[in-house]
Design a protein around this motif. Structure first.
Motif, PDB file in Angstrom:
ATOM      1  N   ILE A  69       0.857  -1.189   0.000  1.00  0.00           N
ATOM      2  CA  ILE A  69       0.000   0.000   0.000  1.00  0.00           C
ATOM      3  C   ILE A  69       0.890   1.235   0.000  1.00  0.00           C
ATOM      4  CG2 ILE A  69      -1.717   1.310   1.333  1.00  0.00           C
ATOM      5  CD1 ILE A  69      -2.782  -1.334   2.383  1.00  0.00           C
ATOM      6  N   GLU A  70       0.489   2.238  -0.778  1.00  0.00           N
ATOM      7  CA  GLU A  70       1.192   3.526  -0.853  1.00  0.00           C
ATOM      8  C   GLU A  70       0.151   4.640  -0.805  1.00  0.00           C
ATOM      9  OE1 GLU A  70       3.317   3.692  -4.557  1.00  0.00           O
ATOM     10  OE2 GLU A  70       4.485   1.899  -4.103  1.00  0.00           O
TER      11      GLU A  70
ATOM     12  N   LEU B  17      -4.472  12.820   0.952  1.00  0.00           N
ATOM     13  CA  LEU B  17      -4.886  11.944   2.043  1.00  0.00           C
ATOM     14  C   LEU B  17      -5.695  10.786   1.465  1.00  0.00           C
ATOM     15  CD1 LEU B  17      -5.829  14.509   4.843  1.00  0.00           C
ATOM     16  CD2 LEU B  17      -3.700  13.249   4.510  1.00  0.00           C
ATOM     17  N   LYS B  18      -5.021   9.965   0.659  1.00  0.00           N
ATOM     18  CA  LYS B  18      -5.649   8.820   0.012  1.00  0.00           C
ATOM     19  C   LYS B  18      -4.630   7.691  -0.093  1.00  0.00           C
ATOM     20  CE  LYS B  18      -8.463  11.526  -3.218  1.00  0.00           C
ATOM     21  NZ  LYS B  18      -8.679  11.794  -4.644  1.00  0.00           N
TER      22      LYS B  18
ATOM     23  N   ASN C 293       5.755   4.627   2.138  1.00  0.00           N
ATOM     24  CA  ASN C 293       5.332   6.023   2.176  1.00  0.00           C
ATOM     25  C   ASN C 293       6.072   6.808   1.103  1.00  0.00           C
ATOM     26  OD1 ASN C 293       4.302   8.481   2.668  1.00  0.00           O
ATOM     27  ND2 ASN C 293       4.978   8.627   4.795  1.00  0.00           N
ATOM     28  N   THR C 294       5.433   6.905  -0.051  1.00  0.00           N
ATOM     29  CA  THR C 294       6.013   7.629  -1.184  1.00  0.00           C
ATOM     30  C   THR C 294       5.678   9.120  -1.155  1.00  0.00           C
ATOM     31  OG1 THR C 294       4.067   7.015  -2.493  1.00  0.00           O
ATOM     32  CG2 THR C 294       6.000   5.575  -2.661  1.00  0.00           C
ATOM     33  N   ALA C 295       4.985   9.553  -0.106  1.00  0.00           N
ATOM     34  CA  ALA C 295       4.656  10.976   0.028  1.00  0.00           C
ATOM     35  C   ALA C 295       5.939  11.790   0.174  1.00  0.00           C
ATOM     36  CB  ALA C 295       3.759  11.200   1.241  1.00  0.00           C
TER      37      ALA C 295
ATOM     38  N   HIS D  59       2.624   8.805   7.455  1.00  0.00           N
ATOM     39  CA  HIS D  59       1.399   8.008   7.434  1.00  0.00           C
ATOM     40  C   HIS D  59       1.655   6.658   8.102  1.00  0.00           C
ATOM     41  CE1 HIS D  59      -0.543  10.691   4.543  1.00  0.00           C
ATOM     42  NE2 HIS D  59       0.459  10.528   3.698  1.00  0.00           N
ATOM     43  N   ASN D  60       0.565   5.964   8.417  1.00  0.00           N
ATOM     44  CA  ASN D  60       0.636   4.571   8.850  1.00  0.00           C
ATOM     45  C   ASN D  60      -0.575   3.845   8.290  1.00  0.00           C
ATOM     46  OD1 ASN D  60      -1.498   5.413  10.492  1.00  0.00           O
ATOM     47  ND2 ASN D  60      -0.621   4.660  12.385  1.00  0.00           N
TER      48      ASN D  60
END
Length: 147
Positions: free
Chosen positions: A28-29, A35-36, A56-58, A63-64
């Motif tokens: 998951i990324e 915020l999605k 976390n590619t942000a 995030h978690n």
């Protein structure tokens, strides 16, 4: 004698590894710095071992991923609200099935857990403060049990 014992031990360990239960990997990324989650639904079998990897590619937001044992909006709200003041933004709540630690931008974290035996829909959210209202997905437990 020692060589024979080591060979036997090696064969036993190899047999155990071959018989080991398969693990379903889910990656998951986030969608950029929105915020999605990119993956908003995935399916696993009842009782299946799940290795959830969060990349976390942000660029700026931590995030978690927190997997709940329900799809109830009121439980999502309760857990998300309690996360604001919880250590590492994960409250001590019986609805939490599994969770990753908070990943900083560019970091990858993971958690391995058993899917519920009961088929159904199980919500996952980001519990970093305020994110849970938009950053959600569903783990669908469907099909035959793996065990």
């Amino acid at each position: 004698m020692m060589r024979r014992s080591l060979l036997l031990l090696g064969l036993v360990l190899l047999a155990l590894r071959v018989q080991a239960e398969p693990v379903k990997e889910i990656v998951i990324e986030p969608v950029g710095d929105e915020l999605k989650f990119k993956v908003t639904e995935f399916t696993v079998a009842p009782g299946e071992t799940v290795r959830l990897i969060f990349k976390n590619t942000a660029k700026v937001m931590p995030h978690n991923v927190v997997v709940l044992n329900t799809d109830s909006p009121s439980v999502v709200n309760r857990v998300g609200t309690a996360a604001i003041s919880a250590q590492d933004y994960v409250p001590n709540d019986p609805a939490i099935l599994a969770y990753t630690k908070v990943a900083q931008p560019g970091e990858t974290v993971e958690v391995t857990f058993k899917a519920p035996e009961k088929p159904g829909r199980y919500r996952y959210v980001c519990t970093f403060p305020g994110h849970y209202t938009l950053m959600q997905g569903v783990m669908v437990v469907s099909g035959k049990a793996t065990s």
